[in-house]
Design a protein around this motif. Structure first.
Motif, PDB file in Angstrom:
ATOM      1  N   PHE A  76       5.419 -14.997 -10.959  1.00 13.33           N
ATOM      2  CA  PHE A  76       5.531 -16.556 -11.460  1.00 13.33           C
ATOM      3  C   PHE A  76       6.807 -17.234 -10.690  1.00 13.33           C
ATOM      4  CE2 PHE A  76       7.815 -19.171 -14.426  1.00 13.33           C
ATOM      5  CZ  PHE A  76       7.036 -19.950 -14.770  1.00 13.33           C
ATOM      6  N   PRO A 102      -2.515 -20.039  -8.507  1.00 17.22           N
ATOM      7  CA  PRO A 102      -2.777 -21.419  -9.151  1.00 17.22           C
ATOM      8  C   PRO A 102      -1.508 -22.275  -9.662  1.00 17.22           C
ATOM      9  CG  PRO A 102      -4.523 -19.747  -9.773  1.00 17.22           C
ATOM     10  CD  PRO A 102      -3.326 -19.153  -8.985  1.00 17.22           C
ATOM     11  N   GLY A 103      -1.409 -23.435  -9.164  1.00 14.66           N
ATOM     12  CA  GLY A 103      -0.132 -24.206  -9.702  1.00 14.66           C
ATOM     13  C   GLY A 103       0.959 -23.908  -8.821  1.00 14.66           C
ATOM     14  N   HIS A 104       0.979 -22.944  -7.596  1.00 12.61           N
ATOM     15  CA  HIS A 104       2.059 -22.879  -6.894  1.00 12.61           C
ATOM     16  C   HIS A 104       1.704 -23.173  -5.400  1.00 12.61           C
ATOM     17  CE1 HIS A 104       2.602 -19.979 -10.640  1.00 12.61           C
ATOM     18  NE2 HIS A 104       3.835 -19.738  -9.997  1.00 12.61           N
ATOM     19  N   ARG A 109      -2.886 -27.948  -8.590  1.00  8.04           N
ATOM     20  CA  ARG A 109      -2.181 -27.874  -9.902  1.00  8.04           C
ATOM     21  C   ARG A 109      -3.467 -28.768 -10.654  1.00  8.04           C
ATOM     22  NH1 ARG A 109       1.424 -27.866  -6.100  1.00  8.04           N
ATOM     23  NH2 ARG A 109       3.594 -27.039  -6.676  1.00  8.04           N
ATOM     24  N   PRO A 112      -3.815 -26.026 -18.153  1.00  5.81           N
ATOM     25  CA  PRO A 112      -3.441 -24.743 -18.739  1.00  5.81           C
ATOM     26  C   PRO A 112      -4.377 -23.758 -18.654  1.00  5.81           C
ATOM     27  CG  PRO A 112      -2.869 -26.652 -20.027  1.00  5.81           C
ATOM     28  CD  PRO A 112      -3.726 -27.314 -19.242  1.00  5.81           C
ATOM     29  N   ASP A 114      -6.158 -22.836 -16.204  1.00  8.71           N
ATOM     30  CA  ASP A 114      -5.904 -21.960 -14.827  1.00  8.71           C
ATOM     31  C   ASP A 114      -4.701 -21.183 -14.753  1.00  8.71           C
ATOM     32  OD1 ASP A 114      -8.204 -22.914 -13.887  1.00  8.71           O
ATOM     33  OD2 ASP A 114      -7.638 -24.608 -12.873  1.00  8.71           O
ATOM     34  N   TYR A 115      -3.584 -21.344 -15.827  1.00  8.64           N
ATOM     35  CA  TYR A 115      -2.454 -20.602 -15.805  1.00  8.64           C
ATOM     36  C   TYR A 115      -2.461 -19.183 -16.513  1.00  8.64           C
ATOM     37  CZ  TYR A 115      -1.479 -25.154 -13.424  1.00  8.64           C
ATOM     38  OH  TYR A 115      -1.298 -26.244 -12.569  1.00  8.64           O
ATOM     39  N   SER A 116      -3.477 -19.214 -17.394  1.00  4.58           N
ATOM     40  CA  SER A 116      -3.567 -17.825 -18.092  1.00  4.58           C
ATOM     41  C   SER A 116      -3.744 -16.847 -17.223  1.00  4.58           C
ATOM     42  CB  SER A 116      -4.624 -18.145 -19.279  1.00  4.58           C
ATOM     43  OG  SER A 116      -5.862 -18.148 -18.745  1.00  4.58           O
ATOM     44  N   GLN A 120      -6.124 -17.136 -14.144  1.00  4.20           N
ATOM     45  CA  GLN A 120      -5.748 -17.200 -12.677  1.00  4.20           C
ATOM     46  C   GLN A 120      -6.763 -16.032 -12.013  1.00  4.20           C
ATOM     47  OE1 GLN A 120      -1.448 -17.049 -11.720  1.00  4.20           O
ATOM     48  NE2 GLN A 120      -1.445 -16.726 -14.029  1.00  4.20           N
TER      49      GLN A 120
END
Length: 235
Positions: A76, A102-104, A109, A112, A114-116, A120
């Motif tokens: 993270f 994802p999102g990094h 980005r 939400p 895609d962030y679980s 991911q």
């Protein structure tokens, strides 16, 4: 004498530029260092797409060798460059891929979903397909959040991996609840509570480092001038 003065002037300007960058734009200095390290290690930054979704990654070596390809998943708030110090210990012939989660970093980005951890894992499988890692079982390794995603990915797509490595993975149930796990559970049960892993001021950053590291680094009083934490203090 003129040559000595000219050389001294160039050196002074260089030192001033580096010092100013470190104090006012530490992120730019870190990016420059990672660029140098990638060049030194022979690592190339690339992009792949699954529909409109973009993945940013870096790689070295050629797939299809005597050993399986290696895909590395960072934790993270990290990025693909977190693995650069490790790559110097791997053979140059080893095919290695480090992807921005994802999102990094340079990866898209979105929402939400895609962030679980499952979300991911799904996106990472899309990445695997876009870069051709699905042609032959590969070794998957991840640290922290990336370790959690690694375990879930292996469970959901077992035919695609030859082996896995979990480095301090998240998502495990420990016999003794740590302070870190307790705070994460409190945030999960109360989404309105400030997230200890997303600091919004200097004190929050210090608390996060103490929570995550045995030997947290020292932060200059007041933090780096011009840093986002100074510009956007917690309301």
């Amino acid at each position: 004498m003129e040559l000595i003065m000219l050389s001294g002037g160039i050196l002074a300007v260089t030192v001033f530029a580096l010092t100013t960058s470190f104090l006012f734009r530490p992120g730019a200095l870190l990016k420059a260092y990672n660029w140098y390290l990638r060049r030194r290690l022979g690592v190339v930054v690339r992009y792949s797409h699954s529909g409109s979704y973009r993945f940013c990654y870096c790689s070295r070596g050629t797939p299809g060798g005597a050993t399986p390809s290696v895909l590395l998943l960072h934790g993270f708030s990290g990025n693909k460059d977190a693995w650069l110090p490790l790559l110097k210990y791997l053979p140059r012939s080893q095919h290695v891929v480090c992807v921005d989660m994802p999102g990094h970093g340079g990866t898209s980005r979105t929402g939400p979903e895609d962030y679980s951890i499952k979300g991911q894992a799904h996106r990472i499988h899309q990445f695997v397909q876009t870069v051709g890692l699905d042609k032959k079982p590969f070794h998957l390794a991840g640290g922290s959040m990336g370790g959690n995603v690694t375990g879930v990915y292996a469970a959901r797509y077992p035919n695609y991996v030859s082996s896995i490595s979990l480095l301090c993975p998240g998502g495990l149930i420990y016999p003794t609840e740590t302070n870190f796990i307790r705070q994460m559970r409190e945030v999960f049960n109360n989404p309105e509570k400030p997230h200890p892993m997303i600091p919004t001021d200097i004190q929050g950053l210090e608390n996060m480092l103490k929570l995550c590291r045995c030997n947290p680094p020292q932060i200059p009083p007041g933090g780096p001038s011009g840093s986002p934490l100074q510009q956007h203090p917690q309301q």
